[in-house]
Enzyme design. Sequence first.
Site, short mmCIF file in Angstrom:
data_model
loop_
_atom_site.label_atom_id
_atom_site.label_comp_id
_atom_site.label_asym_id
_atom_site.label_seq_id
_atom_site.Cartn_x
_atom_site.Cartn_y
_atom_site.Cartn_z
NE ARG A 36 4.56 -7.91 -8.15
CZ ARG A 36 4.25 -7.51 -9.76
NH1 ARG A 36 5.21 -9.48 -10.39
NH2 ARG A 36 4.72 -7.34 -10.01
CB THR A 78 11.75 -7.06 1.65
OG1 THR A 78 11.65 -8.57 1.60
CG2 THR A 78 13.40 -7.03 1.00
CB CYS A 91 5.78 -0.11 0.05
SG CYS A 91 3.99 -0.63 0.78
CB THR A 92 2.98 2.51 3.59
OG1 THR A 92 1.73 1.45 2.61
CG2 THR A 92 1.97 3.49 4.16
CG HIS A 140 -1.40 -1.10 -0.01
ND1 HIS A 140 -1.13 -1.79 -0.67
CD2 HIS A 140 -0.26 -0.84 0.34
CE1 HIS A 140 0.26 -2.38 -0.40
NE2 HIS A 140 0.95 -1.37 0.68
CB THR A 159 -1.43 0.02 7.85
OG1 THR A 159 0.15 0.43 7.28
CG2 THR A 159 -2.19 1.88 8.50
NE ARG A 181 -3.59 -4.03 2.60
CZ ARG A 181 -2.34 -5.43 1.72
NH1 ARG A 181 -2.68 -6.80 1.19
NH2 ARG A 181 -2.11 -4.96 3.07
#
Length: 481
Positions: A127, A248, A279-280, A306, A337, A360
């Site tokens: 992704r 990443t 990302c968060t 999320h 998280t 999620r």
Amino acid sequence: MSREALAEGMIPLIGRLYRENNVVTSIHGRSLINKSTMGILKAHRFARRMSKEELLLEETAPLLGVLAELDLGAASIDVARLAQKYKAEAGETSLENFLRAELADVVGKRGADERRSTDVVLYGFGRIGRLVARLLIEKAGGGHGLCLRAIVVRKGAANDLMKRGSLLRRDSVHGSFEGSIQVDEETNTITANGVRIQVIYSDDPASIDYTAYGINDALVVDNTGRWRDEEGLGQHLKSKGVARVLLTAPGKGGLKNIVHGINHTDISPDDAIVTAASCTTNAITPVLKAINEEFGVVHGHVETVHSFTNDQNLIDNFHKGDRRGRSAALNMVITETGAAKAVAKALPELAGKLTGSSIRVPTPDVSIAILNLTLAKETTKEEVNDYLRSMSLHSTLRKQIDYIDSPDVVSTDFVGSRRAGTVDGLATICNDTNLVLYVWYDNEFGYSCQVVRVMEEMAGVNAPSFPAKDAVPTAKVPATV
């Protein structure tokens, strides 16, 4: 019709500046490259919603016309901010003289680009890998800066190459690739909009000879998440042709977790391995930094709602993680998280002040973070929102923080957002020192944009940006939806 005519006339100017001068034009950070007439009109309308200032094509069209005649060198130019500054500061100065003074460092340099090219290898093509590829292809321009040279994957089938090209071309969330893609099975290459990408099949990051493909001093971007520490990621550095590595995902041990806009200046030439956090973490850290600097954060809790990810199961099955084995498509799943703790790696002043958890949910992309904060200073909803709107436009965090106050936005409206996070102003709750903020973020594309910004910092390939400083906006009009 007259506005459409102006927008149509801007398209060749935008294209010429990009192709001949290596100049990227934008409106409040939204690129104008390859935009249609309607896209340009929408960008101008969006500027009004963002800044409460009318951005007229009657002002930006002549500005672009002058820019096209100044024989500029490589630069990134925000047309909206430049137009605002001209209205606020120029006085009797002509538009041409104002622009010559404002862009003096690149006027007359005709496409000159002092940036050196940096070879990029994407290790993993899932992704994030495919979205980073799209961004790098989009930024290819005159061949300076970051140059995508190869992707490394494990061979999955006899028609693997065709499938890789097809997945780059089509995306269920982000839509079709804008341009042409050709696959050459004889040379194992994918050519996208003229960018020739070598596909290398390997399962050993330490044994690839990239120099055999003409790749040297490469920046390897590890999108697999298989290795998170210095020892594991250090395997890439054993391959010929590799100079640096970017992960990443959040790193472990002493690796620097970088959130662009916050601590990217901590990257030194000696850092062979750097991580781009999560990302968060990228979504919430800029907003937390802004709030902490203005109002002070005593303590708080971060709850992220999320979208599901590939590490969950589509239907109930065994999973080593708690709850993640239950169907992602059917359930809301409580999970952990590390984003709240990770914030402290970029913002040490918030160490020990935040807790965090995550749920999620059955959506494929776009998440929202709810920041429940206790502040050191009393404030109001209006004051907080005005401050964050201003930060999204006129601060060093404008590439990270976005702001919106539309009454009907939902998660899908943020698919493709290039900012790390977007503050939903209408959802803000404030009671003296108690503040609740809702921050939307495209956990795929927005994060990928942050990854590319870190890559540009590591490679030292950022073009000069104009205007260097903003003018204070003057005329005000009501916000729109």
